[in-house]
Enzyme design. Structure first.
Site, short mmCIF file in Angstrom:
data_model
loop_
_atom_site.label_atom_id
_atom_site.label_comp_id
_atom_site.label_asym_id
_atom_site.label_seq_id
_atom_site.Cartn_x
_atom_site.Cartn_y
_atom_site.Cartn_z
N HIS A 74 35.35 -26.80 19.62
CA HIS A 74 34.44 -26.55 18.37
C HIS A 74 34.02 -25.68 18.19
O HIS A 74 33.62 -24.35 19.09
CB HIS A 74 33.70 -28.20 18.68
CG HIS A 74 34.49 -30.15 19.36
ND1 HIS A 74 33.97 -30.44 18.55
CD2 HIS A 74 35.11 -29.07 19.69
CE1 HIS A 74 34.23 -31.27 18.57
NE2 HIS A 74 35.33 -31.88 19.28
N HIS A 84 28.56 -24.86 15.68
CA HIS A 84 29.03 -25.60 13.94
C HIS A 84 29.25 -25.11 12.73
O HIS A 84 27.48 -24.35 12.32
CB HIS A 84 29.32 -26.76 13.68
CG HIS A 84 30.07 -28.00 14.34
ND1 HIS A 84 29.52 -28.91 14.63
CD2 HIS A 84 30.94 -27.89 14.56
CE1 HIS A 84 30.08 -29.60 16.14
NE2 HIS A 84 31.20 -29.43 15.52
N ASP A 138 37.18 -37.21 13.61
CA ASP A 138 36.35 -36.47 13.78
C ASP A 138 35.45 -37.01 13.85
O ASP A 138 34.78 -37.49 13.14
CB ASP A 138 36.72 -34.70 12.72
CG ASP A 138 35.83 -33.78 13.87
OD1 ASP A 138 35.74 -33.63 15.11
OD2 ASP A 138 35.97 -32.61 13.25
N HIS A 139 34.28 -35.83 14.90
CA HIS A 139 33.01 -36.74 14.69
C HIS A 139 32.41 -37.65 14.93
O HIS A 139 32.86 -37.65 13.62
CB HIS A 139 32.04 -35.59 14.59
CG HIS A 139 32.63 -34.75 14.77
ND1 HIS A 139 31.30 -34.07 16.23
CD2 HIS A 139 32.67 -33.10 14.92
CE1 HIS A 139 31.58 -32.74 16.63
NE2 HIS A 139 32.87 -32.17 16.46
N ASN A 189 38.86 -27.13 16.57
CA ASN A 189 38.59 -27.85 15.69
C ASN A 189 38.34 -26.44 14.39
O ASN A 189 37.80 -25.52 14.70
CB ASN A 189 37.21 -28.36 15.29
CG ASN A 189 37.92 -30.11 16.24
OD1 ASN A 189 39.11 -29.82 16.52
ND2 ASN A 189 36.95 -30.19 16.42
N GLU A 212 27.10 -30.79 12.11
CA GLU A 212 28.42 -31.58 11.40
C GLU A 212 28.10 -32.72 10.94
O GLU A 212 27.97 -33.41 11.32
CB GLU A 212 29.11 -31.55 13.42
CG GLU A 212 30.73 -32.54 12.51
CD GLU A 212 31.34 -31.41 11.88
OE1 GLU A 212 32.94 -31.55 11.44
OE2 GLU A 212 31.19 -30.28 11.04
#
Length: 343
Positions: free
Chosen positions: A252, A212, A95-96, A274, A169
């Protein structure tokens, strides 16, 4: 085949898009949260995606040296072994990953899979994410082009985030403002750079107001119908039939989303959502409950000896796993993946 081969992962994504459902992508930070995710998928009879962020990988690498690659590789190898005991198919994803961590995370992990593929094996991870949302779109797509070529050669799918998701995030922060909405021009420029699959398959994290973390209802305006506009704009530009869905979208920042917002996103091509904040809470909540109910057993209060059965990590760890697994089952229901596992 609990860990998906590249061919099966492609099949999973195609089935989700055709069936208008999406896979929960559950962030994990330990062997225990991995088991919770796998258990949730199995109980829901849903295939799914397990993912590791840069912060999660650093934590997994141990606090002595905090090596992200070591942490990610170790848990992925562990997953390849323990997932055999779960009757579902799971893809492994990172992820990210922002620009300043590419050389210490995604690029080394790509190299690991490149070596595996050269030796006739499957890649270690099935997909990786490049988060260039803090860069200009031109710079973002330039890096994405390089990574997509390497990913394709390693039989890996790339996920790209072309415009910002709000909130924070793993240290990357974006304000909640009008920049959180991807335009048709952004989508067209993405296709000009990355193609429509002929250069390698990719997942697109487009922005439709996503944020997020945790937020109260009304603080964030999600527009999942925007995804339809992006698909239609690109389809028209490239001569595809009306109703085509050129993109495989990722949702997201979905914590707190309504059932209606999720349903609209699924109708418009979201194949992956996610989930991190909600599962973190679901894991921790039973631990807090256990500690508060057994305060004088968990702790050695006033010179007493406590109660080993209550502070044994296995006692509260089982509760945490069950709590998180239940939240994964719930997510599978929301995303319509429950009961959809590959037979």
């Amino acid at each position: 085949m609990p860990i998906a081969t590249p061919e099966v992962y492609n099949e999973m994504l195609d089935r989700a898009k055709a069936g208008k459902f999406a896979y929960p992508a559950i962030n994990v930070t330990s062997s225990q949260t991995l088991h919770a995710a796998l258990r949730g998928f199995a109980e829901a009879e849903s295939d799914g995606i397990v993912q590791i962020s840069t912060g999660g990988a650093e934590f997994l690498g141990g606090q002595h040296n905090k090596d992200m690659v070591t942490g990610a590789v170790a848990l992925a190898e562990f997953a390849h072994i323990v997932a055999e005991k779960y009757d579902v198919t799971v893809a492994l994803h990172t992820d990210h990953c922002p620009k300043d961590k590419l050389d210490t995370y995604v690029r080394p992990l790509l190299a690991v899979s490149e070596e595996r593929v050269k030796a006739g094996r499957d890649p270690l991870f099935q997909s990786h994410m490049w988060d260039g949302s803090a860069e200009t779109l031109a710079d973002n797509l330039s890096v994405a082009t390089e990574l997509l070529e390497r990913a394709r050669a390693a039989r890996i799918i790339l996920e790209v985030e072309i415009t910002p998701t709000g909130g924070e995030e793993d240290g990357v922060t974006h304000e909640i403002n009008d920049s959180l909405y991807t335009t048709v021009d952004d989508a067209v420029r993405t296709v000009e750079a990355l193609g429509l699959g002929e250069k390698g398959r990719y997942l697109l994290a487009a922005s439709f107001g996503n944020v997020h973390g945790v937020y109260k209802p009304g603080n964030v305006v999600l527009r999942p119908e925007l995804l339809k506009e992006l698909n239609e704009g690109v389809a028209a530009k490239y001569g595809q039939p009306a109703g085509s869905k050129p993109f495989n979208f990722v949702f997201h920042g979905g914590s707190g989303s309504s059932a209606e917002e999720i349903a609209t996103a699924l109708e418009n091509g979201v194949v992956k959502m996610n989930i991190d904040t909600d599962t973190q809470y679901a894991f921790t909540r039973p631990v807090a409950d256990h500690v508060l109910r057994n305060y004088d057993g968990v702790l050695k209060v006033d010179g007493e000896v406590g109660n080993k059965k209550t502070y044994d990590p296995r006692t509260w760890g089982k509760l945490a796993e069950a709590g998180m697994a239940a939240r994964v089952v719930e997510a599978c229901g929301h995303l319509r993946s429950a009961g959809q596992k590959i037979k």
